[in-house]
Motif scaffolding. Structure first.
Motif, PDB file in Angstrom:
ATOM      1  N   TYR A 225       1.067  -1.045   0.145  1.00 14.07           N
ATOM      2  CA  TYR A 225      -0.010  -0.114  -0.046  1.00 14.07           C
ATOM      3  C   TYR A 225       1.004   1.524  -0.030  1.00 14.07           C
ATOM      4  O   TYR A 225       0.678   2.258  -0.818  1.00 14.07           O
ATOM      5  CB  TYR A 225      -0.999   0.125   1.158  1.00 14.07           C
ATOM      6  CG  TYR A 225      -1.853   1.277   1.400  1.00 14.07           C
ATOM      7  CD1 TYR A 225      -2.993   1.355   0.740  1.00 14.07           C
ATOM      8  CD2 TYR A 225      -1.439   2.324   2.294  1.00 14.07           C
ATOM      9  CE1 TYR A 225      -3.632   2.582   0.995  1.00 14.07           C
ATOM     10  CE2 TYR A 225      -2.014   3.444   2.405  1.00 14.07           C
ATOM     11  CZ  TYR A 225      -3.198   3.507   1.841  1.00 14.07           C
ATOM     12  OH  TYR A 225      -3.959   4.891   1.959  1.00 14.07           O
ATOM     13  N   GLY A 226       1.882   1.237   0.896  1.00 18.93           N
ATOM     14  CA  GLY A 226       2.730   2.311   0.731  1.00 18.93           C
ATOM     15  C   GLY A 226       3.638   2.763  -0.196  1.00 18.93           C
ATOM     16  O   GLY A 226       3.782   4.098  -0.685  1.00 18.93           O
ATOM     17  N   TYR A 227       3.925   1.664  -1.004  1.00 17.42           N
ATOM     18  CA  TYR A 227       4.656   1.705  -2.101  1.00 17.42           C
ATOM     19  C   TYR A 227       3.968   2.266  -3.391  1.00 17.42           C
ATOM     20  O   TYR A 227       4.118   3.095  -3.878  1.00 17.42           O
ATOM     21  CB  TYR A 227       5.114   0.368  -2.647  1.00 17.42           C
ATOM     22  CG  TYR A 227       6.011   0.177  -3.847  1.00 17.42           C
ATOM     23  CD1 TYR A 227       7.260   1.153  -3.926  1.00 17.42           C
ATOM     24  CD2 TYR A 227       5.530  -0.362  -4.944  1.00 17.42           C
ATOM     25  CE1 TYR A 227       8.097   1.209  -5.036  1.00 17.42           C
ATOM     26  CE2 TYR A 227       6.404  -0.400  -6.144  1.00 17.42           C
ATOM     27  CZ  TYR A 227       7.649   0.458  -6.223  1.00 17.42           C
ATOM     28  OH  TYR A 227       8.247   0.680  -7.317  1.00 17.42           O
ATOM     29  N   ILE A 228       2.415   1.943  -3.340  1.00 16.25           N
ATOM     30  CA  ILE A 228       1.818   2.377  -4.325  1.00 16.25           C
ATOM     31  C   ILE A 228       1.589   3.640  -4.139  1.00 16.25           C
ATOM     32  O   ILE A 228       1.306   4.521  -5.183  1.00 16.25           O
ATOM     33  CB  ILE A 228       0.313   1.432  -4.496  1.00 16.25           C
ATOM     34  CG1 ILE A 228       0.616   0.184  -5.051  1.00 16.25           C
ATOM     35  CG2 ILE A 228      -0.426   2.256  -5.319  1.00 16.25           C
ATOM     36  CD1 ILE A 228      -0.530  -0.856  -4.629  1.00 16.25           C
ATOM     37  N   LYS A 229       1.185   4.192  -2.951  1.00 22.16           N
ATOM     38  CA  LYS A 229       0.817   5.621  -2.478  1.00 22.16           C
ATOM     39  C   LYS A 229       2.132   6.156  -2.862  1.00 22.16           C
ATOM     40  O   LYS A 229       1.920   7.459  -3.538  1.00 22.16           O
ATOM     41  CB  LYS A 229       0.562   5.482  -1.160  1.00 22.16           C
ATOM     42  CG  LYS A 229       0.058   7.155  -0.690  1.00 22.16           C
ATOM     43  CD  LYS A 229      -0.577   6.913   0.850  1.00 22.16           C
ATOM     44  CE  LYS A 229      -0.959   8.215   0.914  1.00 22.16           C
ATOM     45  NZ  LYS A 229      -1.812   8.344   2.607  1.00 22.16           N
ATOM     46  N   TYR A 230       3.180   5.861  -2.787  1.00 20.28           N
ATOM     47  CA  TYR A 230       4.480   6.694  -3.028  1.00 20.28           C
ATOM     48  C   TYR A 230       4.805   6.734  -4.686  1.00 20.28           C
ATOM     49  O   TYR A 230       4.911   7.942  -5.036  1.00 20.28           O
ATOM     50  CB  TYR A 230       5.735   5.765  -2.594  1.00 20.28           C
ATOM     51  CG  TYR A 230       6.888   6.250  -3.152  1.00 20.28           C
ATOM     52  CD1 TYR A 230       7.670   7.510  -3.000  1.00 20.28           C
ATOM     53  CD2 TYR A 230       7.697   5.443  -4.153  1.00 20.28           C
ATOM     54  CE1 TYR A 230       8.843   7.782  -3.752  1.00 20.28           C
ATOM     55  CE2 TYR A 230       8.694   5.675  -4.829  1.00 20.28           C
ATOM     56  CZ  TYR A 230       9.443   6.710  -4.597  1.00 20.28           C
ATOM     57  OH  TYR A 230      10.538   7.350  -5.131  1.00 20.28           O
ATOM     58  N   LEU A 231       4.382   5.869  -5.274  1.00 25.98           N
ATOM     59  CA  LEU A 231       4.412   5.870  -6.717  1.00 25.98           C
ATOM     60  C   LEU A 231       3.429   6.942  -7.199  1.00 25.98           C
ATOM     61  O   LEU A 231       3.540   7.724  -8.325  1.00 25.98           O
ATOM     62  CB  LEU A 231       4.035   4.468  -7.492  1.00 25.98           C
ATOM     63  CG  LEU A 231       5.180   3.469  -7.065  1.00 25.98           C
ATOM     64  CD1 LEU A 231       4.680   1.984  -7.736  1.00 25.98           C
ATOM     65  CD2 LEU A 231       6.470   3.871  -7.942  1.00 25.98           C
TER      66      LEU A 231
END
Length: 242
Positions: A225-231
């Protein structure tokens, strides 16, 4: 009903979180060992997962083919244009159909008679009023175009005729599905794993192993989730088809 629908639309996010949390209240079993035998738990697990994943499949395909603004504007019903392509050619409210199936599926998965028999009808009533409020807005804004669309396409039932042409004529935008859906997917998946592990100790009999597994799953999902939000925030992933 339209006034009620506008009220529910304004507070729908809070209402749906509350309805989701009701999955975990104590309830008589939908599938009991007295009726379904020693392996009773296989029925809600298999049926519940099938129904809830069907709901997300419908949502995913709908969003990936033709996205419609779902959030309204200033917490009120709003639409910039009348979307009639993609799955909206086959059902006027495919996202809501997907939501209903997702929630019904986790209700079955929770093996909760109260949820399926009481909460789900309440959920359906809320959605019906919201849809009536949305249709009132769309009819006032788009007039005869919306009336003609209603004559062609059912409010709730998906017409599977011509689906192959719809798929072949449009390109599925998986990035848009991920970027628009990752919040929903996080809550949904955590709920599914919580129900599987803590409603059915048969799945992982050892308590410590069960707790550890759930913790690992939650951490993994949060990292994704955090990685997608960062992207998304960094602009490294957009819903552009290029």
């Amino acid at each position: 009903m339209i006034t009620i629908g506008n009220f529910f639309f304004t507070y729908r996010n809070i209402l749906f979180i509350v309805l989701y949390l009701l999955l975990f209240i104590p309830s008589p079993m939908l599938f009991s060992p007295e009726v379904f035998g020693e392996k009773y738990y296989l029925f809600p697990i298999i049926l519940g997962l099938a129904v809830t994943f069907a709901g997300e499949l419908i949502r995913g395909i709908t969003i990936g083919l033709a996205y419609i603004i779902r959030g309204g504007k200033d917490r009120k019903v709003y639409a910039e244009k009348l979307v009639t392509e993609g799955i909206f050619r086959h059902c006027r409210n495919p996202l809501y159909v997907g939501n209903i199936l997702m929630l019904l599926g986790v209700g079955i998965l929770s093996n909760s008679l109260i949820y399926v028999a009481i909460v789900m009808p309440l959920f359906l009533f809320i959605y019906q009023t919201i849809v009536l409020a949305e249709e009132n807005f769309l009819r006032n804004k788009f007039g005869v175009d919306f009336d003609n669309y209603c004559k062609r396409v059912n409010r709730w039932l998906i017409n599977f005729n011509g689906l192959s042409e719809t798929f072949s004529g449009m390109q599925f935008n998986y990035k848009r599905w991920i970027l628009k859906e990752y919040n929903t997917l996080l809550v949904w998946l955590i709920g599914i794993f919580a129900l599987l592990l803590f409603t059915y100790p048969q799945v992982v009999p050892d308590v410590n192993s069960r707790n550890t597994l759930f913790g690992v799953i939650v951490v993994f999902l949060l990292l994704v989730y955090g990685y997608i939000k960062y992207l998304k925030k960094s602009g490294k992933m957009t819903d552009s088809m290029a």
